[in-house]
Design a protein around this motif. Sequence first.
Motif, PDB file in Angstrom:
ATOM      1  N   ALA A  58       4.271   2.464  -5.445  1.00  0.00           N
ATOM      2  CA  ALA A  58       5.069   1.753  -4.439  1.00  0.00           C
ATOM      3  C   ALA A  58       4.407   0.410  -4.125  1.00  0.00           C
ATOM      4  CB  ALA A  58       5.204   2.616  -3.192  1.00  0.00           C
ATOM      5  N   PRO A  59       5.083  -0.452  -3.358  1.00  0.00           N
ATOM      6  CA  PRO A  59       4.559  -1.809  -3.139  1.00  0.00           C
ATOM      7  C   PRO A  59       3.259  -1.841  -2.331  1.00  0.00           C
ATOM      8  CG  PRO A  59       6.908  -1.691  -2.603  1.00  0.00           C
ATOM      9  CD  PRO A  59       6.439  -0.292  -2.789  1.00  0.00           C
ATOM     10  N   PHE A  60       2.418  -2.811  -2.661  1.00  0.00           N
ATOM     11  CA  PHE A  60       1.268  -3.194  -1.829  1.00  0.00           C
ATOM     12  C   PHE A  60       1.604  -4.574  -1.279  1.00  0.00           C
ATOM     13  CE2 PHE A  60      -2.677  -5.501  -1.096  1.00  0.00           C
ATOM     14  CZ  PHE A  60      -3.443  -4.589  -0.387  1.00  0.00           C
ATOM     15  N   VAL A  61       1.793  -4.666   0.038  1.00  0.00           N
ATOM     16  CA  VAL A  61       2.231  -5.906   0.688  1.00  0.00           C
ATOM     17  C   VAL A  61       1.145  -6.345   1.660  1.00  0.00           C
ATOM     18  CG1 VAL A  61       4.004  -6.963   2.138  1.00  0.00           C
ATOM     19  CG2 VAL A  61       4.646  -5.208   0.469  1.00  0.00           C
ATOM     20  N   ASP A  62       0.788  -7.621   1.621  1.00  0.00           N
ATOM     21  CA  ASP A  62      -0.288  -8.079   2.495  1.00  0.00           C
ATOM     22  C   ASP A  62       0.157  -9.240   3.365  1.00  0.00           C
ATOM     23  OD1 ASP A  62      -1.577 -10.807   1.094  1.00  0.00           O
ATOM     24  OD2 ASP A  62      -0.604  -9.451  -0.314  1.00  0.00           O
ATOM     25  N   LEU A  63      -0.466  -9.341   4.532  1.00  0.00           N
ATOM     26  CA  LEU A  63      -0.213 -10.432   5.467  1.00  0.00           C
ATOM     27  C   LEU A  63      -1.520 -10.804   6.139  1.00  0.00           C
ATOM     28  CD1 LEU A  63       1.783 -12.271   7.117  1.00  0.00           C
ATOM     29  CD2 LEU A  63       1.783 -10.445   8.832  1.00  0.00           C
ATOM     30  N   ASN A  64      -1.866 -12.089   6.103  1.00  0.00           N
ATOM     31  CA  ASN A  64      -3.009 -12.593   6.852  1.00  0.00           C
ATOM     32  C   ASN A  64      -2.500 -13.011   8.225  1.00  0.00           C
ATOM     33  OD1 ASN A  64      -5.092 -14.205   7.989  1.00  0.00           O
ATOM     34  ND2 ASN A  64      -5.921 -14.565   5.956  1.00  0.00           N
ATOM     35  N   CYS A  65      -2.921 -12.294   9.257  1.00  0.00           N
ATOM     36  CA  CYS A  65      -2.352 -12.486  10.589  1.00  0.00           C
ATOM     37  C   CYS A  65      -2.712 -13.819  11.226  1.00  0.00           C
ATOM     38  CB  CYS A  65      -2.789 -11.346  11.515  1.00  0.00           C
ATOM     39  SG  CYS A  65      -2.176  -9.723  11.012  1.00  0.00           S
ATOM     40  N   ASN A  66      -3.746 -14.497  10.733  1.00  0.00           N
ATOM     41  CA  ASN A  66      -4.082 -15.802  11.319  1.00  0.00           C
ATOM     42  C   ASN A  66      -3.597 -16.962  10.461  1.00  0.00           C
ATOM     43  OD1 ASN A  66      -5.872 -16.045   9.205  1.00  0.00           O
ATOM     44  ND2 ASN A  66      -7.718 -15.952  10.456  1.00  0.00           N
ATOM     45  N   ALA A  67      -2.818 -16.651   9.419  1.00  0.00           N
ATOM     46  CA  ALA A  67      -2.329 -17.707   8.543  1.00  0.00           C
ATOM     47  C   ALA A  67      -0.896 -18.118   8.860  1.00  0.00           C
ATOM     48  CB  ALA A  67      -2.421 -17.262   7.076  1.00  0.00           C
ATOM     49  N   GLY A  69      11.792  -7.408   6.908  1.00  0.00           N
ATOM     50  CA  GLY A  69      10.404  -7.769   7.169  1.00  0.00           C
ATOM     51  C   GLY A  69       9.462  -7.077   6.208  1.00  0.00           C
ATOM     52  N   LEU A  70       8.169  -7.334   6.384  1.00  0.00           N
ATOM     53  CA  LEU A  70       7.172  -6.784   5.467  1.00  0.00           C
ATOM     54  C   LEU A  70       7.025  -5.273   5.617  1.00  0.00           C
ATOM     55  CD1 LEU A  70       4.395  -9.535   5.551  1.00  0.00           C
ATOM     56  CD2 LEU A  70       6.294  -9.244   3.958  1.00  0.00           C
ATOM     57  N   PHE A  71       7.295  -4.730   6.817  1.00  0.00           N
ATOM     58  CA  PHE A  71       7.277  -3.274   6.944  1.00  0.00           C
ATOM     59  C   PHE A  71       8.319  -2.651   6.029  1.00  0.00           C
ATOM     60  CE2 PHE A  71       4.726  -3.571  10.836  1.00  0.00           C
ATOM     61  CZ  PHE A  71       3.985  -2.403  10.776  1.00  0.00           C
ATOM     62  N   GLU A  72       9.507  -3.239   5.985  1.00  0.00           N
ATOM     63  CA  GLU A  72      10.551  -2.716   5.103  1.00  0.00           C
ATOM     64  C   GLU A  72      10.195  -2.954   3.645  1.00  0.00           C
ATOM     65  OE1 GLU A  72      14.767  -3.377   6.284  1.00  0.00           O
ATOM     66  OE2 GLU A  72      13.885  -4.409   8.012  1.00  0.00           O
ATOM     67  N   ALA A  73       9.618  -4.116   3.347  1.00  0.00           N
ATOM     68  CA  ALA A  73       9.248  -4.415   1.959  1.00  0.00           C
ATOM     69  C   ALA A  73       8.195  -3.447   1.445  1.00  0.00           C
ATOM     70  CB  ALA A  73       8.736  -5.847   1.862  1.00  0.00           C
ATOM     71  N   ALA A  74       7.344  -2.953   2.350  1.00  0.00           N
ATOM     72  CA  ALA A  74       6.267  -2.043   1.951  1.00  0.00           C
ATOM     73  C   ALA A  74       6.686  -0.576   2.035  1.00  0.00           C
ATOM     74  CB  ALA A  74       5.042  -2.277   2.833  1.00  0.00           C
ATOM     75  N   ASP A  75       7.954  -0.292   2.293  1.00  0.00           N
ATOM     76  CA  ASP A  75       8.410   1.085   2.482  1.00  0.00           C
ATOM     77  C   ASP A  75       7.995   1.958   1.297  1.00  0.00           C
ATOM     78  OD1 ASP A  75       9.634   3.200   3.734  1.00  0.00           O
ATOM     79  OD2 ASP A  75      11.638   2.728   3.008  1.00  0.00           O
ATOM     80  N   GLY A  76       7.320   3.051   1.591  1.00  0.00           N
ATOM     81  CA  GLY A  76       6.818   3.941   0.558  1.00  0.00           C
ATOM     82  C   GLY A  76       5.417   3.591   0.089  1.00  0.00           C
ATOM     83  N   GLY A  77       4.954   2.376   0.425  1.00  0.00           N
ATOM     84  CA  GLY A  77       3.666   1.905  -0.058  1.00  0.00           C
ATOM     85  C   GLY A  77       2.695   1.595   1.053  1.00  0.00           C
ATOM     86  N   THR A  78       1.980   0.489   0.897  1.00  0.00           N
ATOM     87  CA  THR A  78       0.904   0.117   1.816  1.00  0.00           C
ATOM     88  C   THR A  78       1.141  -1.283   2.358  1.00  0.00           C
ATOM     89  OG1 THR A  78      -0.704   1.482   0.626  1.00  0.00           O
ATOM     90  CG2 THR A  78      -1.592  -0.267   2.034  1.00  0.00           C
ATOM     91  N   LEU A  79       0.961  -1.452   3.665  1.00  0.00           N
ATOM     92  CA  LEU A  79       0.998  -2.764   4.299  1.00  0.00           C
ATOM     93  C   LEU A  79      -0.431  -3.097   4.727  1.00  0.00           C
ATOM     94  CD1 LEU A  79       2.470  -5.234   5.421  1.00  0.00           C
ATOM     95  CD2 LEU A  79       2.920  -3.939   7.513  1.00  0.00           C
ATOM     96  N   PHE A  80      -0.974  -4.179   4.163  1.00  0.00           N
ATOM     97  CA  PHE A  80      -2.335  -4.605   4.476  1.00  0.00           C
ATOM     98  C   PHE A  80      -2.274  -5.743   5.480  1.00  0.00           C
ATOM     99  CE2 PHE A  80      -6.033  -7.400   3.157  1.00  0.00           C
ATOM    100  CZ  PHE A  80      -6.975  -6.665   3.872  1.00  0.00           C
ATOM    101  N   THR A  85      13.989   3.362   9.863  1.00  0.00           N
ATOM    102  CA  THR A  85      12.849   4.217   9.566  1.00  0.00           C
ATOM    103  C   THR A  85      12.103   3.687   8.344  1.00  0.00           C
ATOM    104  OG1 THR A  85      13.993   6.146  10.467  1.00  0.00           O
ATOM    105  CG2 THR A  85      12.129   6.559   9.008  1.00  0.00           C
ATOM    106  N   VAL A  86      10.780   3.662   8.417  1.00  0.00           N
ATOM    107  CA  VAL A  86       9.962   3.233   7.287  1.00  0.00           C
ATOM    108  C   VAL A  86       8.820   4.226   7.089  1.00  0.00           C
ATOM    109  CG1 VAL A  86      10.475   0.767   7.445  1.00  0.00           C
ATOM    110  CG2 VAL A  86       8.587   1.716   8.778  1.00  0.00           C
ATOM    111  N   ASP A  87       8.401   4.356   5.855  1.00  0.00           N
ATOM    112  CA  ASP A  87       7.260   5.210   5.508  1.00  0.00           C
ATOM    113  C   ASP A  87       6.188   4.305   4.908  1.00  0.00           C
ATOM    114  OD1 ASP A  87       5.491   7.156   4.700  1.00  0.00           O
ATOM    115  OD2 ASP A  87       6.634   7.689   2.903  1.00  0.00           O
ATOM    116  N   VAL A  88       5.264   3.882   5.735  1.00  0.00           N
ATOM    117  CA  VAL A  88       4.278   2.880   5.320  1.00  0.00           C
ATOM    118  C   VAL A  88       2.882   3.325   5.751  1.00  0.00           C
ATOM    119  CG1 VAL A  88       3.488   0.491   5.651  1.00  0.00           C
ATOM    120  CG2 VAL A  88       5.928   0.980   5.452  1.00  0.00           C
ATOM    121  N   ARG A  89       1.928   3.206   4.824  1.00  0.00           N
ATOM    122  CA  ARG A  89       0.521   3.350   5.219  1.00  0.00           C
ATOM    123  C   ARG A  89       0.013   1.970   5.608  1.00  0.00           C
ATOM    124  NH1 ARG A  89      -4.034   5.632   1.289  1.00  0.00           N
ATOM    125  NH2 ARG A  89      -4.861   6.967   2.920  1.00  0.00           N
ATOM    126  N   VAL A  90      -0.620   1.860   6.752  1.00  0.00           N
ATOM    127  CA  VAL A  90      -1.186   0.590   7.192  1.00  0.00           C
ATOM    128  C   VAL A  90      -2.698   0.606   6.988  1.00  0.00           C
ATOM    129  CG1 VAL A  90      -1.662  -0.873   9.192  1.00  0.00           C
ATOM    130  CG2 VAL A  90       0.631   0.034   8.832  1.00  0.00           C
TER     131      VAL A  90
END
Length: 446
Positions: A189-198, A225-236, A270-275
């Motif tokens: 599943a997707p690995f999606v990342d976001l730098n919160c200060n960028a 959003g990125l939570f939906e894009a990462a559904d099933g995978g990991t949001l970093f 509903t989303v299934d995401v590991r953070v």
Amino acid sequence: MSILAVVARSESFSALWPELAAAVGAQAVVAESAGELGPAGDAVAVVLSVAGVEEEAEPVLRELAAAGVPAPLVVGARADHRLAAALIRAGAADYFALPGDVQALRDEVGERARRREAQAAGGRLAAAERQAFDFTRIIGRSQQLRAALDRAARIIPHGRATVLVTGETGTGKELMAQAIHYNGPRAAAPFVDLNCNAIPANLIESELFGHEKGAFTDARTAKPGLFEAADGGTLFLDEIGDLPLTLQGKILRALEEKEVRRVGALRGRTVDVRVVAATHVDLAAAVARGEFREDLYYRLSVIPIHLPPLRARGDDVILLAEHFLRTLSSQYGLPVPAVTPELRRALLSHPWPGNVRELRNGLERAVLLGDGQIDPADLFHGSAPAALPRDTEGALPFPATLDEIERAAAFAMLERVDGNKSAAADALGISRSRLYRLLEGTDDPE
């Protein structure tokens, strides 16, 4: 070819289904009931069309659920929020009132098709990614690094566990997050990342949770959003310590309820995401200052993993340097420089404030500027290598006996690593018991 499965209880909009399917590279399969539809678990989307007979929707939803059909997108003609809410409670994934919502329906089916393709591509690439981010390929033998990797290895099989990775900038927090993802059950599943200060604070909410059409100026179309894009995978979420307080509560709700709501939306998804979150900030201190929510801190740090700074990893800097020299020399088609005693001393004595990232960049510069060998002046960006550690009273004693110099070095290294005796012993390349003997002045000359 993939299919768009349609259960049509009316003839309304019948011309739309082939067009909608063709837009996502699928074939429309239209039936009047779940029994006629057949297996639909692998469909791009399942659509239930009840335009004009909306009162039939709830029994059909129960029939579809009993047949194991995934929650369908319901299409009707009545723009009624009460009807929409009732259908979603009955098991619909969403409700679209046509013709007004036709573009929203196209967007939703298109997004599902893209997500399905991403999952398929993720399955094809997962094996290669696992090898690229295998823990055995993370270089280092120091006790602190191995402790971090051992902890990460224990939680890899548990795909729902939230992880907080801490450490200074440049210690490899994103690499750790990728390793956890690509070695675990969510690897395909997707690995999606976001730098919160960028990203500016006023845009982060839309970036994370998405928005609906018209939610704000310039929101011309709906956007997941990125939570939906990462559904099933990991949001970093990198540098989560810089996340505005106003958004921290929404992140907590998403973690607790497994649901996100787009900006401007009336209902959640509903989303299934590991953070996996990461920060160089001391979040406990930030909580004490009122800069970070205490409840979110405890929710994120279910599994805390701390990555040590390079200066506390002892001879790991030599192993990393040898690895980077081989890699960079191959990349630029140059001979591999030797790690000379002079270079070794320079690598071990420098404090590496930029950690592994600083080491790699410095070696790349030195490889390109050197003539088959490394000049420490190039490695440290024109400045001299850092001096050897100093004790609290100034320079290391010299001239002096070897015992006096070794004892002074032990005290200086202990000061450098903020009193951490295990880190000091690793950095000095000695056992913890010998470090104690040096500090107590009871070490026998070897």
